[in-house]
Design a protein around this motif. Structure first.
Motif, PDB file in Angstrom:
ATOM      1  N   LEU A 166      -3.836   4.991   9.171  1.00 36.26           N
ATOM      2  CA  LEU A 166      -2.316   3.233   9.336  1.00 36.26           C
ATOM      3  C   LEU A 166      -1.238   3.507   9.554  1.00 36.26           C
ATOM      4  O   LEU A 166      -0.350   1.891   9.898  1.00 36.26           O
ATOM      5  CB  LEU A 166      -2.102   3.486   7.307  1.00 36.26           C
ATOM      6  CG  LEU A 166      -1.713   2.792   6.766  1.00 36.26           C
ATOM      7  CD1 LEU A 166      -1.647   1.588   6.654  1.00 36.26           C
ATOM      8  CD2 LEU A 166      -1.223   2.938   5.006  1.00 36.26           C
ATOM      9  N   LYS A 170       0.417   0.213  11.148  1.00 41.28           N
ATOM     10  CA  LYS A 170       1.904  -0.448  10.558  1.00 41.28           C
ATOM     11  C   LYS A 170       2.859  -1.090  12.335  1.00 41.28           C
ATOM     12  O   LYS A 170       3.104  -1.992  12.047  1.00 41.28           O
ATOM     13  CB  LYS A 170       2.170   0.777   9.928  1.00 41.28           C
ATOM     14  CG  LYS A 170       1.354   0.079   8.353  1.00 41.28           C
ATOM     15  CD  LYS A 170       2.324   0.706   7.453  1.00 41.28           C
ATOM     16  CE  LYS A 170       1.606   1.233   6.201  1.00 41.28           C
ATOM     17  NZ  LYS A 170       2.689   1.216   4.734  1.00 41.28           N
ATOM     18  N   GLN A 194      -5.426  -3.231   9.003  1.00 38.82           N
ATOM     19  CA  GLN A 194      -4.124  -2.652   8.310  1.00 38.82           C
ATOM     20  C   GLN A 194      -5.190  -2.733   6.746  1.00 38.82           C
ATOM     21  O   GLN A 194      -4.884  -2.512   6.084  1.00 38.82           O
ATOM     22  CB  GLN A 194      -2.724  -3.158   8.448  1.00 38.82           C
ATOM     23  CG  GLN A 194      -1.666  -2.375   8.260  1.00 38.82           C
ATOM     24  CD  GLN A 194      -0.661  -3.288   8.558  1.00 38.82           C
ATOM     25  OE1 GLN A 194      -0.287  -3.145   9.278  1.00 38.82           O
ATOM     26  NE2 GLN A 194       0.333  -2.871   7.000  1.00 38.82           N
ATOM     27  N   HIS A 195      -4.698  -4.585   6.232  1.00 36.03           N
ATOM     28  CA  HIS A 195      -5.514  -4.997   5.400  1.00 36.03           C
ATOM     29  C   HIS A 195      -6.747  -4.113   4.482  1.00 36.03           C
ATOM     30  O   HIS A 195      -6.884  -3.924   3.454  1.00 36.03           O
ATOM     31  CB  HIS A 195      -5.936  -6.161   5.467  1.00 36.03           C
ATOM     32  CG  HIS A 195      -5.838  -6.652   3.802  1.00 36.03           C
ATOM     33  ND1 HIS A 195      -4.753  -7.114   3.077  1.00 36.03           N
ATOM     34  CD2 HIS A 195      -6.913  -7.433   3.444  1.00 36.03           C
ATOM     35  CE1 HIS A 195      -5.413  -7.917   2.066  1.00 36.03           C
ATOM     36  NE2 HIS A 195      -6.929  -7.932   2.775  1.00 36.03           N
ATOM     37  N   ASN A 196      -7.474  -3.697   5.714  1.00 31.08           N
ATOM     38  CA  ASN A 196      -8.881  -3.104   4.761  1.00 31.08           C
ATOM     39  C   ASN A 196      -8.769  -1.362   4.606  1.00 31.08           C
ATOM     40  O   ASN A 196      -9.415  -0.840   3.518  1.00 31.08           O
ATOM     41  CB  ASN A 196      -9.952  -2.920   6.146  1.00 31.08           C
ATOM     42  CG  ASN A 196     -10.184  -4.348   6.116  1.00 31.08           C
ATOM     43  OD1 ASN A 196      -9.810  -4.818   5.874  1.00 31.08           O
ATOM     44  ND2 ASN A 196     -10.814  -4.099   7.600  1.00 31.08           N
ATOM     45  N   ILE A 197      -7.282  -0.540   5.399  1.00 30.57           N
ATOM     46  CA  ILE A 197      -7.022  -0.053   4.135  1.00 30.57           C
ATOM     47  C   ILE A 197      -6.489  -0.024   3.422  1.00 30.57           C
ATOM     48  O   ILE A 197      -6.406   1.228   2.276  1.00 30.57           O
ATOM     49  CB  ILE A 197      -6.088   1.290   5.345  1.00 30.57           C
ATOM     50  CG1 ILE A 197      -7.452   1.452   6.647  1.00 30.57           C
ATOM     51  CG2 ILE A 197      -5.961   2.291   5.232  1.00 30.57           C
ATOM     52  CD1 ILE A 197      -6.487   1.989   7.920  1.00 30.57           C
ATOM     53  N   GLU A 198      -5.001  -0.546   3.285  1.00 31.41           N
ATOM     54  CA  GLU A 198      -3.814  -1.370   2.723  1.00 31.41           C
ATOM     55  C   GLU A 198      -3.874  -2.026   1.857  1.00 31.41           C
ATOM     56  O   GLU A 198      -2.835  -2.648   1.987  1.00 31.41           O
ATOM     57  CB  GLU A 198      -2.851   0.030   2.987  1.00 31.41           C
ATOM     58  CG  GLU A 198      -2.049   0.098   2.314  1.00 31.41           C
ATOM     59  CD  GLU A 198      -0.328   0.801   2.977  1.00 31.41           C
ATOM     60  OE1 GLU A 198      -0.563   2.369   2.103  1.00 31.41           O
ATOM     61  OE2 GLU A 198       0.150   0.623   3.177  1.00 31.41           O
ATOM     62  N   SER A 200      -2.990  -5.611   0.186  1.00 32.06           N
ATOM     63  CA  SER A 200      -1.594  -5.811  -0.620  1.00 32.06           C
ATOM     64  C   SER A 200      -1.929  -7.574  -0.215  1.00 32.06           C
ATOM     65  O   SER A 200      -2.742  -8.254   0.680  1.00 32.06           O
ATOM     66  CB  SER A 200      -0.445  -5.718  -0.654  1.00 32.06           C
ATOM     67  OG  SER A 200       0.073  -6.470   0.996  1.00 32.06           O
ATOM     68  N   SER A 203      -0.363  -8.180   3.074  1.00 30.54           N
ATOM     69  CA  SER A 203      -0.461  -8.547   3.809  1.00 30.54           C
ATOM     70  C   SER A 203      -2.332  -9.713   4.028  1.00 30.54           C
ATOM     71  O   SER A 203      -2.267 -10.449   4.848  1.00 30.54           O
ATOM     72  CB  SER A 203      -1.191  -6.966   4.124  1.00 30.54           C
ATOM     73  OG  SER A 203      -2.356  -7.129   3.525  1.00 30.54           O
TER      74      SER A 203
END
Length: 364
Positions: A166, A170, A194-198, A200, A203
């Motif tokens: 991540l 980022k 990034q969206h798959n991990i965190e 929101s 995102s």
């Protein structure tokens, strides 16, 4: 040294200090806490403290700092990290290193800072590290080195190996955003990982806007729906619903456009824009609704109803609503057309088809 005003004495003391560092490396370079890389870092910091405007000193200090941060890795002192970044930028501006090297140095420094910020063993330094992180990012942002081509050249081959990291994702996303690299495959892939991990709302919305730029409408809709699902408040949810309704309108999917505009109204009842959008959807669909010319013209009654509703709930859209009313009222049936339909102005009429709404008979 700092207090000395005599140039000759200053130089004598400076050279003595440099000799102390050199001899320390020879005789105590294997010290467990302060090995040779740490001594090199301290020597470079002092060199730049006393001779920061000397280009030859900058070049020598750069090599020492490079050895220090590379050798110490995650054990590097915050002062070494910030000074190495500052010296790297100076070397780039002097033409002594290229943009790719500067970006690689930035990546190395940032990796160390991110690790130390997460590491409880460095907890007492976290305030300092946050300041260093801001300083490093500020220096890099002002360097002008992060072109889209360089970023893709360096980070593209690393993507698959770091797609679950991540902090790495980022950082690359930030570099791409800073370089205004809005239409690159790397940006799309990094953002998606990034969206798959965190995930929101923000995102997902960012991905939706990116796919919209490439006219990948199915992916755009997919991420808009996810942004709506993850939205934290009704104002945000309403905005995303409204934007999705506009996208459906551009695709001539009038039913879906109205559905999402109504959901936007549900989220933000006193907002006029979704009512205007439904009115435009009705007007755009007029030729596909109804069996004859009169029934098609009747659709404009329902459209104008929405424009009138828009300004009644939201005075800020009054001017736009009045303009739409002026335009589409001209498409109403004429008085004789109403007469030959055995109708009277003011009576209730139901617009058919998918619109299926009651409205009021009016002549143009």
């Amino acid at each position: 040294i700092a207090a000395n005003r005599d140039a000759a004495k200053f130089e004598e003391l400076y050279q003595l200090l440099m000799k102390v560092y050199d001899q320390r490396m020879v005789y105590f370079g294997d010290h467990q806490r302060t090995p040779t890389p740490a001594i090199k870092g301290s020597k470079a910091v002092d060199m730049l403290q006393f001779k920061r405007d000397d280009n030859q000193v900058i070049r020598e200090a750069y090599e020492l700092l490079n050895d220090a941060v590379t050798g110490l890795g995650r054990r590097s002192q915050p002062a070494f990290l910030l000074t190495f970044m500052n010296t790297s930028v100076n070397m780039y501006r002097m033409g002594n290193i290229d943009a790719e090297t500067l970006v690689k140095n930035y990546t190395l420094i940032s990796d160390v800072i991110d690790f130390q910020l997460k590491d409880q063993g460095h907890a007492r330094f976290h305030d300092t590290l946050e300041e260093v992180k801001g300083g490093v990012e500020g220096l890099f942002a002002s360097s002008g080195a992060a072109s889209c081509q360089i970023i893709e050249q360096i980070y593209g081959p690393q993507l698959e190996a770091n797609k679950f990291d991540l902090a790495w994702l980022k950082r690359v996303n930030q570099l791409l955003a800073r370089g205004l690299c809005e239409d690159t495959d790397l940006l799309y892939k990094v953002s998606e990982y990034q969206h798959n991990i965190e995930p929101s709302s923000a995102s997902a919305y960012g991905l939706a806007r990116m796919y919209l730029k490439t006219r990948d409408i199915p992916r755009t809709i997919e991420f808009y729906n996810e942004a709506i699902r993850l939205a934290e408040d009704n104002n945000q949810r309403g905005e995303y619903l409204y934007q999705l309704a506009m996208i459906y309108l551009t695709q001539d999917n009038f039913v879906a456009s109205r559905t999402h505009a109504l959901r936007a109204i549900e989220a933000r009842p006193n907002w006029g824009a979704p009512f205007l959008l439904i009115g435009r959807a009705y007007a755009a669909a007029a030729n596909s609704v109804g069996a004859d010319d009169f029934e098609k013209k009747a659709v404009y009654w329902a459209a104008v109803d929405k424009f009138m509703r828009a300004k009644s709930v939201d005075p800020s859209v009054t001017d736009e609503a009045n303009e739409q009313i002026r335009i589409y009222s001209a498409h109403f049936p004429a008085l004789d057309e109403i007469f030959f339909r055995n109708m009277q102005q003011g009576q209730t009429y139901t617009v058919g088809g998918w619109i299926n709404e009651k409205t009021t008979v009016r002549a143009k």
